[in-house]
Design a protein around this motif. Structure first.
Motif, PDB file in Angstrom:
ATOM      1  N   GLN B   6       0.828  -1.200   0.000  1.00  0.00           N
ATOM      2  CA  GLN B   6       0.000   0.000   0.000  1.00  0.00           C
ATOM      3  C   GLN B   6       0.859   1.246   0.000  1.00  0.00           C
ATOM      4  N   THR B  22      -3.485   3.707  -2.552  1.00  0.00           N
ATOM      5  CA  THR B  22      -3.149   2.756  -3.599  1.00  0.00           C
ATOM      6  C   THR B  22      -2.695   1.430  -3.015  1.00  0.00           C
ATOM      7  N   CYS B  23      -3.046   0.353  -3.686  1.00  0.00           N
ATOM      8  CA  CYS B  23      -2.639  -0.994  -3.280  1.00  0.00           C
ATOM      9  C   CYS B  23      -2.149  -1.724  -4.530  1.00  0.00           C
ATOM     10  N   ARG B  24      -0.968  -2.305  -4.433  1.00  0.00           N
ATOM     11  CA  ARG B  24      -0.401  -3.031  -5.562  1.00  0.00           C
ATOM     12  C   ARG B  24      -0.125  -4.476  -5.155  1.00  0.00           C
ATOM     13  N   SER B  26       1.630  -8.241  -5.969  1.00  0.00           N
ATOM     14  CA  SER B  26       2.882  -8.705  -6.588  1.00  0.00           C
ATOM     15  C   SER B  26       2.639  -9.559  -7.830  1.00  0.00           C
ATOM     16  N   SER B  28      -0.939 -10.689 -10.673  1.00  0.00           N
ATOM     17  CA  SER B  28      -2.326 -10.380 -10.993  1.00  0.00           C
ATOM     18  C   SER B  28      -3.296 -11.144 -10.087  1.00  0.00           C
ATOM     19  N   GLY B  66      -9.907  -0.692  -9.906  1.00  0.00           N
ATOM     20  CA  GLY B  66      -8.680  -1.414 -10.244  1.00  0.00           C
ATOM     21  C   GLY B  66      -8.947  -2.831 -10.694  1.00  0.00           C
ATOM     22  N   THR B  69      -3.226  -5.838 -10.992  1.00  0.00           N
ATOM     23  CA  THR B  69      -2.266  -5.627  -9.915  1.00  0.00           C
ATOM     24  C   THR B  69      -2.417  -4.284  -9.208  1.00  0.00           C
ATOM     25  N   ASP B  70      -3.125  -3.347  -9.790  1.00  0.00           N
ATOM     26  CA  ASP B  70      -3.186  -1.993  -9.229  1.00  0.00           C
ATOM     27  C   ASP B  70      -4.613  -1.592  -8.863  1.00  0.00           C
ATOM     28  N   THR B  72      -7.186   1.130  -6.213  1.00  0.00           N
ATOM     29  CA  THR B  72      -7.265   2.345  -5.416  1.00  0.00           C
ATOM     30  C   THR B  72      -8.533   2.351  -4.580  1.00  0.00           C
TER      31      THR B  72
END
Lengths: 122, 107
Positions: B6, B22-24, B26, B28, B66, B69-70, B72
């Motif tokens: 995050q 934001t949260c990504r 590692s 998909s 989102g 991988t990305d 919000t």
């Protein structure tokens, strides 16, 4: 309204055992018909998933507790348990049980208990 | 394991501000992403599931978006009760994993 009430936490020495309980009630909610999970929150406040039991009985665990913790259900008591053995200092946390609701797009934790504190210390 | 990251880790804002977290992931995770609000002494509260579906009873000022991988989380107009820590969590794979949290406090 669904209620989940945890109990069984406390102060325990390293290497000891505890069994946490999560009693469910309300709205015809049956633990054996749901995916039930345990999540813990450490003193540093991070959330960590611990274990899940599926309605079919399959169980899964985080690597950090695998071989030491066991999740189970008792349909007669409508309760989920977490048996914790060989406890370590790093297991110190507030433990929450939650319903892991399955929908088409994954699952999510919609009902949570109030949490029970486990402190592992000599 | 899927790692969830995050940003920011903390954020100061004022009542009425628009805030985005934001949260990504590692790898998909499709739309298997949930958001929770955490306040001291209370259990985490589900805000959004499946990346963009608002949980029943959650105010419409919260929204999520989102895919892959990305992701919000947006709060369109901060209210006093929104100051809390927010966590993303993936349900694509076991073990379920959470982000490290974003603490939102008052400027």
């Amino acid at each position: 309204e669904v209620q989940l009430v945890e109990s069984g936490g406390g102060l325990i020495q390293p290497g000891g055992s505890l069994r946490l309980s999560c009693a469910a009630s309300g709205s015809g909610f049956l633990v054996i018909s749901n995916y039930m999970t345990w999540v813990r929150q450490t003193p540093g406040k991070a959330l960590e998933w611990v274990s899940v039991i599926y309605s079919g009985g399959d169980t899964y665990y985080a690597d950090s507790v695998k071989g030491r913790f066991t999740i189970s259900t008792d349909s007669s008591k409508n309760t989920v348990y977490l048996q914790m053995n060989s406890l370590r200092a790093e297991d110190t946390a507030v433990y929450y049980c939650a319903r892991d609701r399955y929908r088409g797009s994954g699952t999510y934790f919609d009902y949570w208990g109030q949490g029970t504190l486990v402190t592992v210390s000599s | 394991d899927i790692q969830m990251t995050q940003s920011p880790s903390s954020l100061s804002a004022s009542v009425g501000d628009r805030v985005t977290i934001t949260c990504r992931a590692s790898q998909s995770i499709s739309n298997y992403l949930n958001w929770y609000q955490d306040k001291p002494g209370k259990a985490p509260k589900l805000l959004i599931y499946a990346a963009s579906t608002l949980q029943s009873g959650v105010p419409s000022r919260f929204s999520g978006s989102g895919f892959g991988t990305d992701f919000t989380l947006t709060i369109s107009s901060l209210q006093a009760e929104d100051f809390a820590t927010y966590y993303c969590q993936q349900s694509h794979t076991i073990p379920r994993t959470f982000g490290q949290g974003t603490k939102l406090d008052i400027k």
